[in-house]
Enzyme design. Structure first.
Site, PDB file in Angstrom:
ATOM      1  CG  ASN A 133      37.762  52.355  44.230  1.00  0.00           C
ATOM      2  OD1 ASN A 133      37.898  53.578  44.313  1.00  0.00           O
ATOM      3  ND2 ASN A 133      37.149  51.347  45.019  1.00  0.00           N
TER       4      ASN A 133
ATOM      5  CE  LYS B  69      39.690  49.981  47.164  1.00  0.00           C
ATOM      6  NZ  LYS B  69      39.721  48.723  47.821  1.00  0.00           N
TER       7      LYS B  69
ATOM      8  CG  HIS C 138      34.089  50.169  48.080  1.00  0.00           C
ATOM      9  ND1 HIS C 138      34.587  49.800  49.002  1.00  0.00           N
ATOM     10  CD2 HIS C 138      34.466  49.638  46.866  1.00  0.00           C
ATOM     11  CE1 HIS C 138      35.745  49.065  48.743  1.00  0.00           C
ATOM     12  NE2 HIS C 138      35.599  48.984  47.079  1.00  0.00           N
TER      13      HIS C 138
ATOM     14  CD  GLU D 177      37.986  49.899  50.601  1.00  0.00           C
ATOM     15  OE1 GLU D 177      38.110  50.731  50.169  1.00  0.00           O
ATOM     16  OE2 GLU D 177      38.511  48.950  50.163  1.00  0.00           O
TER      17      GLU D 177
ATOM     18  CD  GLU E 267      34.327  45.670  44.885  1.00  0.00           C
ATOM     19  OE1 GLU E 267      35.408  45.885  43.982  1.00  0.00           O
ATOM     20  OE2 GLU E 267      34.237  46.671  45.512  1.00  0.00           O
TER      21      GLU E 267
ATOM     22  N   GLY F 234      41.551  43.797  48.369  1.00  0.00           N
ATOM     23  CA  GLY F 234      42.875  44.142  48.798  1.00  0.00           C
ATOM     24  C   GLY F 234      43.813  43.042  49.727  1.00  0.00           C
TER      25      GLY F 234
ATOM     26  CB  SER G 166      42.288  40.169  44.914  1.00  0.00           C
ATOM     27  OG  SER G 166      42.440  40.623  46.143  1.00  0.00           O
TER      28      SER G 166
HETATM   29  P1  PGA Z   1      41.138  45.380  45.264  1.00  0.00           P
HETATM   30  O1  PGA Z   1      39.851  46.429  45.479  1.00  0.00           O
HETATM   31  O2  PGA Z   1      41.273  45.290  43.609  1.00  0.00           O
HETATM   32  O3  PGA Z   1      42.489  46.132  45.706  1.00  0.00           O
HETATM   33  O4  PGA Z   1      41.020  44.155  46.103  1.00  0.00           O
HETATM   34  C1  PGA Z   1      38.696  46.296  44.674  1.00  0.00           C
HETATM   35  C2  PGA Z   1      37.818  47.298  45.205  1.00  0.00           C
HETATM   36  O5  PGA Z   1      37.783  47.484  46.341  1.00  0.00           O
HETATM   37  O6  PGA Z   1      36.843  47.927  44.238  1.00  0.00           O
END
Ligand code: PGA
Length: 253
Positions: free
Chosen positions: A11, A13, A99, A101, A169, A175, A215
Protein backbone atom coordinates in the site's frame (compact mmCIF):
# COMPACT_ATOMS: atom_id res chain seq x y z
CA UNK A 1 -7.27 -28.22 5.01
CA UNK A 2 -7.50 -25.55 2.40
CA UNK A 3 -4.16 -24.26 1.30
CA UNK A 4 -4.27 -20.49 1.42
CA UNK A 5 -1.75 -18.85 -0.88
CA UNK A 6 -0.14 -15.86 0.86
CA UNK A 7 -0.90 -12.40 -0.49
CA UNK A 8 1.71 -9.68 -0.12
CA UNK A 9 0.16 -6.27 -0.69
CA UNK A 10 2.09 -3.01 -0.98
CA UNK A 11 0.00 0.00 0.00
CA UNK A 12 1.93 2.99 -1.30
CA UNK A 13 -0.54 5.46 0.26
CA UNK A 14 0.05 9.04 -0.96
CA UNK A 15 3.58 8.40 -2.20
CA UNK A 16 5.06 8.32 -5.65
CA UNK A 17 5.54 10.53 -8.65
CA UNK A 18 5.20 8.71 -11.95
CA UNK A 19 8.97 8.37 -12.18
CA UNK A 20 9.21 6.94 -8.66
CA UNK A 21 6.28 4.60 -9.24
CA UNK A 22 7.76 3.28 -12.48
CA UNK A 23 11.16 2.74 -10.89
CA UNK A 24 9.79 0.84 -7.89
CA UNK A 25 7.35 -1.23 -9.93
CA UNK A 26 10.01 -1.97 -12.55
CA UNK A 27 12.42 -3.21 -9.91
CA UNK A 28 9.80 -5.54 -8.41
CA UNK A 29 8.66 -6.75 -11.83
CA UNK A 30 12.22 -7.73 -12.71
CA UNK A 31 12.48 -9.75 -9.49
CA UNK A 32 9.13 -11.44 -10.07
CA UNK A 33 10.07 -12.34 -13.63
CA UNK A 34 13.32 -13.84 -12.40
CA UNK A 35 11.61 -15.99 -9.78
CA UNK A 36 9.16 -18.44 -11.27
CA UNK A 37 8.60 -20.33 -8.03
CA UNK A 38 7.53 -17.61 -5.67
CA UNK A 39 5.12 -18.99 -3.07
CA UNK A 40 2.99 -15.83 -2.83
CA UNK A 41 0.71 -13.50 -4.78
CA UNK A 42 1.83 -9.89 -4.99
CA UNK A 43 -0.38 -6.83 -5.36
CA UNK A 44 0.79 -3.24 -5.67
CA UNK A 45 -1.58 -0.52 -4.54
CA UNK A 46 -0.27 2.80 -5.86
CA UNK A 47 -2.05 6.15 -5.65
CA UNK A 48 -4.75 6.45 -8.32
CA UNK A 49 -2.55 8.76 -10.39
CA UNK A 50 0.14 6.11 -10.84
CA UNK A 51 -1.98 2.99 -11.41
CA UNK A 52 -1.83 3.20 -15.20
CA UNK A 53 1.93 3.70 -15.25
CA UNK A 54 2.45 0.83 -12.82
CA UNK A 55 0.14 -1.41 -14.86
CA UNK A 56 2.23 -0.77 -17.96
CA UNK A 57 5.46 -1.32 -16.06
CA UNK A 58 4.52 -4.67 -14.48
CA UNK A 59 2.72 -6.13 -17.47
CA UNK A 60 3.41 -9.85 -17.75
CA UNK A 61 5.26 -10.04 -14.43
CA UNK A 62 2.48 -11.72 -12.48
CA UNK A 63 1.94 -8.71 -10.22
CA UNK A 64 -1.63 -7.64 -9.54
CA UNK A 65 -2.82 -4.08 -9.03
CA UNK A 66 -5.20 -2.50 -6.60
CA UNK A 67 -6.79 0.82 -5.68
CA UNK A 68 -6.60 2.34 -2.19
CA UNK A 69 -10.31 3.13 -1.97
CA UNK A 70 -13.44 3.33 -4.09
CA UNK A 71 -16.79 5.09 -3.90
CA UNK A 72 -19.92 3.14 -3.04
CA UNK A 73 -21.79 4.45 -6.08
CA UNK A 74 -21.38 3.13 -9.57
CA UNK A 75 -20.90 6.61 -11.01
CA UNK A 76 -22.22 10.10 -10.47
CA UNK A 77 -21.60 13.58 -9.08
CA UNK A 78 -18.90 12.78 -6.52
CA UNK A 79 -16.04 15.16 -7.12
CA UNK A 80 -12.68 13.69 -6.23
CA UNK A 81 -13.90 10.13 -5.86
CA UNK A 82 -13.19 7.05 -7.94
CA UNK A 83 -15.65 4.29 -8.79
CA UNK A 84 -14.80 0.60 -8.45
CA UNK A 85 -15.54 0.03 -12.13
CA UNK A 86 -12.95 2.68 -13.02
CA UNK A 87 -10.34 0.71 -11.09
CA UNK A 88 -11.37 -2.49 -12.85
CA UNK A 89 -11.13 -0.61 -16.14
CA UNK A 90 -7.49 0.25 -15.35
CA UNK A 91 -6.68 -3.40 -14.81
CA UNK A 92 -6.99 -3.48 -11.02
CA UNK A 93 -8.01 -6.76 -9.43
CA UNK A 94 -8.13 -5.49 -5.85
CA UNK A 95 -9.30 -2.52 -3.86
CA UNK A 96 -8.59 -1.69 -0.22
CA UNK A 97 -11.63 -0.53 1.73
CA UNK A 98 -11.90 0.58 5.33
CA UNK A 99 -8.26 1.43 5.85
CA UNK A 100 -7.91 3.14 9.22
CA UNK A 101 -6.55 6.26 7.53
CA UNK A 102 -9.80 6.48 5.54
CA UNK A 103 -11.83 5.81 8.67
CA UNK A 104 -9.93 8.60 10.48
CA UNK A 105 -9.28 11.17 7.74
CA UNK A 106 -12.73 10.79 6.13
CA UNK A 107 -14.81 9.57 9.07
CA UNK A 108 -15.80 6.42 7.21
CA UNK A 109 -18.19 4.19 9.11
CA UNK A 110 -18.58 0.42 8.93
CA UNK A 111 -21.78 0.92 6.92
CA UNK A 112 -19.95 3.04 4.36
CA UNK A 113 -17.10 0.57 4.19
CA UNK A 114 -19.62 -2.21 3.59
CA UNK A 115 -21.26 -0.23 0.79
CA UNK A 116 -17.88 0.36 -0.83
CA UNK A 117 -17.03 -3.33 -0.54
CA UNK A 118 -20.32 -4.23 -2.20
CA UNK A 119 -19.63 -1.78 -5.03
CA UNK A 120 -16.21 -3.36 -5.45
CA UNK A 121 -17.67 -6.86 -5.67
CA UNK A 122 -20.23 -5.65 -8.19
CA UNK A 123 -17.40 -4.28 -10.32
CA UNK A 124 -15.62 -7.63 -10.23
CA UNK A 125 -12.86 -6.56 -7.84
CA UNK A 126 -11.53 -8.48 -4.86
CA UNK A 127 -11.90 -6.52 -1.64
CA UNK A 128 -9.13 -6.07 0.91
CA UNK A 129 -11.22 -5.18 3.95
CA UNK A 130 -9.28 -3.52 6.79
CA UNK A 131 -10.22 -3.79 10.43
CA UNK A 132 -8.31 -3.09 13.62
CA UNK A 133 -8.49 -1.55 17.06
CA UNK A 134 -7.08 1.73 18.35
CA UNK A 135 -4.57 1.82 21.15
CA UNK A 136 -7.22 2.92 23.67
CA UNK A 137 -9.46 0.03 22.66
CA UNK A 138 -6.56 -2.37 22.99
CA UNK A 139 -5.62 -1.01 26.42
CA UNK A 140 -9.25 -1.46 27.48
CA UNK A 141 -9.10 -5.12 26.45
CA UNK A 142 -11.63 -4.59 23.65
CA UNK A 143 -9.59 -5.77 20.66
CA UNK A 144 -11.58 -8.90 19.85
CA UNK A 145 -14.90 -7.13 20.33
CA UNK A 146 -13.86 -4.23 18.11
CA UNK A 147 -12.67 -6.38 15.23
CA UNK A 148 -15.77 -8.60 15.51
CA UNK A 149 -18.00 -5.52 15.40
CA UNK A 150 -16.14 -4.01 12.45
CA UNK A 151 -16.27 -7.29 10.59
CA UNK A 152 -19.98 -7.78 11.23
CA UNK A 153 -20.64 -4.19 10.15
CA UNK A 154 -18.52 -4.09 7.03
CA UNK A 155 -18.40 -7.57 5.52
CA UNK A 156 -20.22 -7.13 2.18
CA UNK A 157 -23.30 -9.07 1.10
CA UNK A 158 -22.10 -11.80 -1.22
CA UNK A 159 -18.71 -12.07 0.50
CA UNK A 160 -16.81 -15.22 -0.38
CA UNK A 161 -13.26 -16.34 0.23
CA UNK A 162 -12.22 -15.94 -3.39
CA UNK A 163 -13.36 -12.31 -3.51
CA UNK A 164 -12.71 -10.94 -0.03
CA UNK A 165 -9.44 -10.69 1.87
CA UNK A 166 -9.43 -9.43 5.46
CA UNK A 167 -6.55 -7.28 6.69
CA UNK A 168 -6.10 -7.03 10.46
CA UNK A 169 -4.34 -3.75 11.07
CA UNK A 170 -4.09 -2.53 14.66
CA UNK A 171 -4.31 1.25 14.26
CA UNK A 172 -1.54 1.82 16.81
CA UNK A 173 0.85 -0.37 14.82
CA UNK A 174 0.43 1.45 11.49
CA UNK A 175 3.52 3.46 10.62
CA UNK A 176 4.76 3.44 14.21
CA UNK A 177 7.33 0.67 14.14
CA UNK A 178 5.38 -1.08 16.90
CA UNK A 179 3.75 -4.45 16.39
CA UNK A 180 1.66 -6.73 18.58
CA UNK A 181 3.39 -9.85 19.88
CA UNK A 182 3.10 -12.87 17.64
CA UNK A 183 0.83 -14.41 20.28
CA UNK A 184 -1.50 -11.41 20.05
CA UNK A 185 -1.55 -11.55 16.26
CA UNK A 186 -2.26 -15.29 16.38
CA UNK A 187 -5.09 -14.76 18.87
CA UNK A 188 -6.76 -11.98 16.86
CA UNK A 189 -6.44 -13.78 13.53
CA UNK A 190 -7.92 -16.97 14.99
CA UNK A 191 -10.79 -14.93 16.38
CA UNK A 192 -11.38 -13.19 13.03
CA UNK A 193 -11.52 -16.57 11.32
CA UNK A 194 -14.13 -17.72 13.84
CA UNK A 195 -16.18 -14.60 13.16
CA UNK A 196 -15.99 -15.23 9.40
CA UNK A 197 -17.20 -18.79 10.03
CA UNK A 198 -20.19 -17.41 11.94
CA UNK A 199 -20.96 -14.86 9.23
CA UNK A 200 -20.40 -17.13 6.22
CA UNK A 201 -19.48 -20.78 6.80
CA UNK A 202 -16.68 -22.89 8.19
CA UNK A 203 -15.45 -23.68 4.68
CA UNK A 204 -15.43 -20.05 3.63
CA UNK A 205 -13.62 -19.10 6.81
CA UNK A 206 -11.03 -21.79 6.21
CA UNK A 207 -10.40 -20.54 2.68
CA UNK A 208 -10.41 -16.79 3.38
CA UNK A 209 -7.09 -15.00 3.47
CA UNK A 210 -6.44 -12.91 6.58
CA UNK A 211 -3.48 -10.55 6.23
CA UNK A 212 -1.63 -8.81 9.01
CA UNK A 213 -0.72 -5.13 8.54
CA UNK A 214 1.03 -2.55 10.71
CA UNK A 215 4.80 -2.00 10.72
CA UNK A 216 5.60 -5.17 8.80
CA UNK A 217 9.28 -5.11 7.92
CA UNK A 218 11.89 -7.49 6.56
CA UNK A 219 13.03 -8.08 10.15
CA UNK A 220 9.64 -9.22 11.53
CA UNK A 221 7.96 -10.63 8.42
CA UNK A 222 9.11 -14.23 8.81
CA UNK A 223 7.74 -14.70 12.33
CA UNK A 224 4.41 -13.07 11.43
CA UNK A 225 3.98 -14.91 8.13
CA UNK A 226 4.80 -18.23 9.79
CA UNK A 227 1.67 -18.03 11.95
CA UNK A 228 -1.08 -20.47 10.96
CA UNK A 229 -3.78 -17.89 10.50
CA UNK A 230 -1.66 -15.19 8.88
CA UNK A 231 -2.04 -15.48 5.11
CA UNK A 232 0.06 -12.56 3.98
CA UNK A 233 0.78 -8.95 4.80
CA UNK A 234 -0.50 -5.49 3.99
CA UNK A 235 2.63 -3.37 3.96
CA UNK A 236 2.83 0.42 3.97
CA UNK A 237 6.18 2.10 4.60
CA UNK A 238 8.32 -0.94 3.80
CA UNK A 239 6.57 -1.39 0.44
CA UNK A 240 8.18 1.80 -0.87
CA UNK A 241 11.61 0.20 -1.11
CA UNK A 242 11.96 -2.72 -3.50
CA UNK A 243 14.60 -4.47 -1.39
CA UNK A 244 12.47 -4.31 1.75
CA UNK A 245 9.21 -5.31 0.08
CA UNK A 246 10.88 -8.15 -1.76
CA UNK A 247 12.48 -9.40 1.47
CA UNK A 248 9.04 -9.41 3.12
CA UNK A 249 7.54 -11.35 0.22
CA UNK A 250 10.40 -13.83 0.26
CA UNK A 251 9.78 -14.41 3.96
CA UNK A 252 6.54 -16.24 3.10
CA UNK A 253 6.83 -19.84 4.28
P1 PGA B 1 2.81 0.45 7.67
O1 PGA B 1 1.35 0.62 7.06
O2 PGA B 1 3.37 -0.84 7.09
O3 PGA B 1 3.57 1.66 7.23
O4 PGA B 1 2.67 0.36 9.15
C1 PGA B 1 0.50 -0.48 6.90
C2 PGA B 1 -0.83 -0.03 6.32
O5 PGA B 1 -1.30 1.05 6.69
O6 PGA B 1 -1.41 -0.74 5.50
Amino acid sequence: MTQRRPLIAGNWKMHGTLAEARALAGDLAARMRGDASEPFDMVLVPPFTAIMAVAQTVEGAGIALGGQDCHAAEKGAHTGDVAAAMLADLGCHYVIVGHSERRTDHQETDAQVKAKAEAALAAGLTVILCIGETEAERDAGQTLDVVARQLAGSLPEGAAADRVVIAYEPVWAIGTGRTPTVDDVARVHASIREEVAKALSADQAQAMRILYGGSVKAANAAELLALDNVDGALVGGASLKADDFWAIARACP
